[in-house]
Design an enzyme around this catalytic site. Sequence first.
Site, PDB file in Angstrom:
ATOM      1  CB  CYS A 348      -0.844  -0.066   1.263  1.00 20.42           C
ATOM      2  SG  CYS A 348      -1.736   1.407   1.597  1.00 20.42           S
ATOM      3  N   GLY A 433      -5.207  -1.313  -5.263  1.00 17.97           N
ATOM      4  CA  GLY A 433      -5.132   0.034  -5.794  1.00 17.97           C
ATOM      5  C   GLY A 433      -3.870   0.241  -6.635  1.00 17.97           C
ATOM      6  NE  ARG A 459     -10.044  -2.298  -0.540  1.00 14.92           N
ATOM      7  CZ  ARG A 459      -9.192  -1.883   0.378  1.00 14.92           C
ATOM      8  NH1 ARG A 459      -8.177  -1.126   0.047  1.00 14.92           N
ATOM      9  NH2 ARG A 459      -9.332  -2.222   1.641  1.00 14.92           N
TER      10      ARG A 459
HETATM   11  P1  IMP Z   1      -1.166  -6.851   4.127  1.00 18.24           P
HETATM   12  O1  IMP Z   1      -1.694  -8.017   4.885  1.00 18.24           O
HETATM   13  O2  IMP Z   1      -0.239  -6.022   4.928  1.00 18.24           O
HETATM   14  O3  IMP Z   1      -0.573  -7.254   2.822  1.00 18.24           O
HETATM   15  O4  IMP Z   1      -2.419  -5.911   3.836  1.00 18.24           O
HETATM   16  C1  IMP Z   1      -3.596  -6.341   3.210  1.00 18.24           C
HETATM   17  C2  IMP Z   1      -4.598  -5.213   3.187  1.00 18.24           C
HETATM   18  O5  IMP Z   1      -4.087  -4.099   2.448  1.00 18.24           O
HETATM   19  C3  IMP Z   1      -5.892  -5.514   2.490  1.00 18.24           C
HETATM   20  O6  IMP Z   1      -6.776  -6.298   3.249  1.00 18.24           O
HETATM   21  C4  IMP Z   1      -6.432  -4.124   2.193  1.00 18.24           C
HETATM   22  O7  IMP Z   1      -7.088  -3.539   3.282  1.00 18.24           O
HETATM   23  C5  IMP Z   1      -5.176  -3.325   1.962  1.00 18.24           C
HETATM   24  N1  IMP Z   1      -4.928  -3.083   0.530  1.00 18.24           N
HETATM   25  C6  IMP Z   1      -5.080  -3.924  -0.509  1.00 18.24           C
HETATM   26  N2  IMP Z   1      -4.684  -3.348  -1.652  1.00 18.24           N
HETATM   27  C7  IMP Z   1      -4.267  -2.114  -1.327  1.00 18.24           C
HETATM   28  C8  IMP Z   1      -3.751  -1.021  -2.099  1.00 18.24           C
HETATM   29  O8  IMP Z   1      -3.544  -1.107  -3.305  1.00 18.24           O
HETATM   30  N3  IMP Z   1      -3.494   0.116  -1.410  1.00 18.24           N
HETATM   31  C9  IMP Z   1      -3.717   0.221  -0.066  1.00 18.24           C
HETATM   32  N4  IMP Z   1      -4.156  -0.788   0.693  1.00 18.24           N
HETATM   33  C10 IMP Z   1      -4.439  -1.941   0.065  1.00 18.24           C
END
Ligand code: IMP
Length: 545
Positions: A348, A433, A459
């Site tokens: 993100c 995103g 989203r």
């Molecule tokens: P991770 O477990 O740290 O990889 O985070 C996963 C979470 O990141 C997802 O459940 C979303 O809430 C968030 N997320 C997914 N895609 C994006 C993005 O493109 N930008 C920002 N947040 C994202």
Amino acid sequence: MPILNGDSMADSSAKVLDYATALDVLKNEYSERDGIDVKTLTDSRVNGGLTYNDFLILPGYIGFPASEVTLDTPVTKRITLKTPFISSPMDTVTEHSMAIHIALLGGLGVIHHNCSADEQAEMVRKVKRFENGFILDPVVISPKTTVGEAKALKEKWGFGGFPVTENGTLRSKLVGIITTRDIQFHDELDDPVTAVMSKDLVMAFQNTSLRVANDLLSKSKKGKLPIVDNKGNLIALLSRSDLMKNLHYPLASKLPQSKQLISAAAIGTRPEDKDRLQKLVDAGLDIVVLDSSQGNSMYQIEMIKYIKEKHPSLDVIGGNVVTREQAASLIAAGVDGLRIGMGSGSACITQEVMAVGRPQAAAVYNVTQFAKRFGVPCIADGGIQNVGHIVKGLALGATTVMMGGLLAGTTESPGQYFVSREGQLVKAYRGMGSIDAMEDKKAGAGSKNAKASNAGTARYFSEGDRLLVAQGVSGSVLDRGSVTKFVPYLMAGVQHSLQDIGVKSLDELQQGVADGTVRFELRTVSAQAEGNVHGLHTFDKKLYS
Ligand code: IMP
């Protein structure tokens, strides 16, 4: 039990103490327990907005084995899981295979919506229809497939038994089965499989229980048992090689009195998402997650009210939110659960690009403390990199955690493994995103007509924009093997952590945090360095065996 040795101490008043005296000293001479309480920890005016790495939980007293720690926890007002793990609705994380396997292990997979409504509904159906042991999407071939092609398929999939149906798809009339033995020594590669396939079939009918089907298969001496409907159409397959693997899953996420796994899926908040939702509900959906990076919007509030009115038996999780005020709007609109996190995801870049978001530990604490007054369970979504982060999210009030990157490298996530430039086995992982996801380029998932309805742009409120502004990146993550091993590792890790803290359940953990008996310590930058591996020339970080 002496815990202080007076002889070695400079203070002449110090003596050998028994445990009761030590407790008295603790009680009478110290105004507070060691460490700090959660309020002091999370006071952002003093400590800034905290992330999971900024603090530790202090150990308590171990008076029970880790195996006695239970992890039951609500995910919505009405639905409780046996483990607090949820997989993200992302097209490189959760399709039916992830959703099925994580639900078998007591968690929940939220099926992404970067695909057509029909594709998503079919995935929900697969979760609801799943019965451990039945293969619901077997590789099927058509009567026109040649022996040469069947041999190539065997090479590709690593197994050689394929059902043959009239038009080469599932739900079409079963006409035979081809096995490795049928094609092994057949050198006429252009012959159709019908020349060698076996037509003498032992089959079972739809609704046959797994136990009966297993019995039939073992008595039949065949390698595969096709399951057909009353018109003879193939609907599933049972394989002899799986007979031994049909393990029992005592933690499986099921509603009381139901044999089916709980299914969850994400949708957006546009008008057309109402039609999508109808298809998902028809497929048996139990929980809908409204997927938005900033959930406090008129669109989402309207959608929550619509769903509560039109589908009252469906549970709605709203989000994402990171403040009490955002949470208040969605709670007032009627959500059954909240998803917390903005900008903390591993793929993100929201905080960098939009200047909006909140450090995850601060977001989790502030939202959960508010939401729990209304009995609304919360998911800590994003930024989970290890077991410690899971426990910290739960200690700060979340009832479950959602993981994207941590699960994207497992066998059950969509997409194929490939070898990175450094020679490591990896899988694609991308933010929803990211430009790739918003344009639906090279999806790891099988989204065929996602353009018509892109979850990424929705989203991030970017549909219709002439220029797409990325809030995520696309990349890859290391292979983590199967969730059937990885999730039990996470579970055992959380049990051991709670044992160290001295609490036997997630309820007890949150109770202890609330009443100040579970204590914390802030970590300086050097404390963080100390708490990680340091001073080694090389090391191998194997997490479990
Ligand atoms: P991770 O477990 O740290 O990889 O985070 C996963 C979470 O990141 C997802 O459940 C979303 O809430 C968030 N997320 C997914 N895609 C994006 C993005 O493109 N930008 C920002 N947040 C994202």
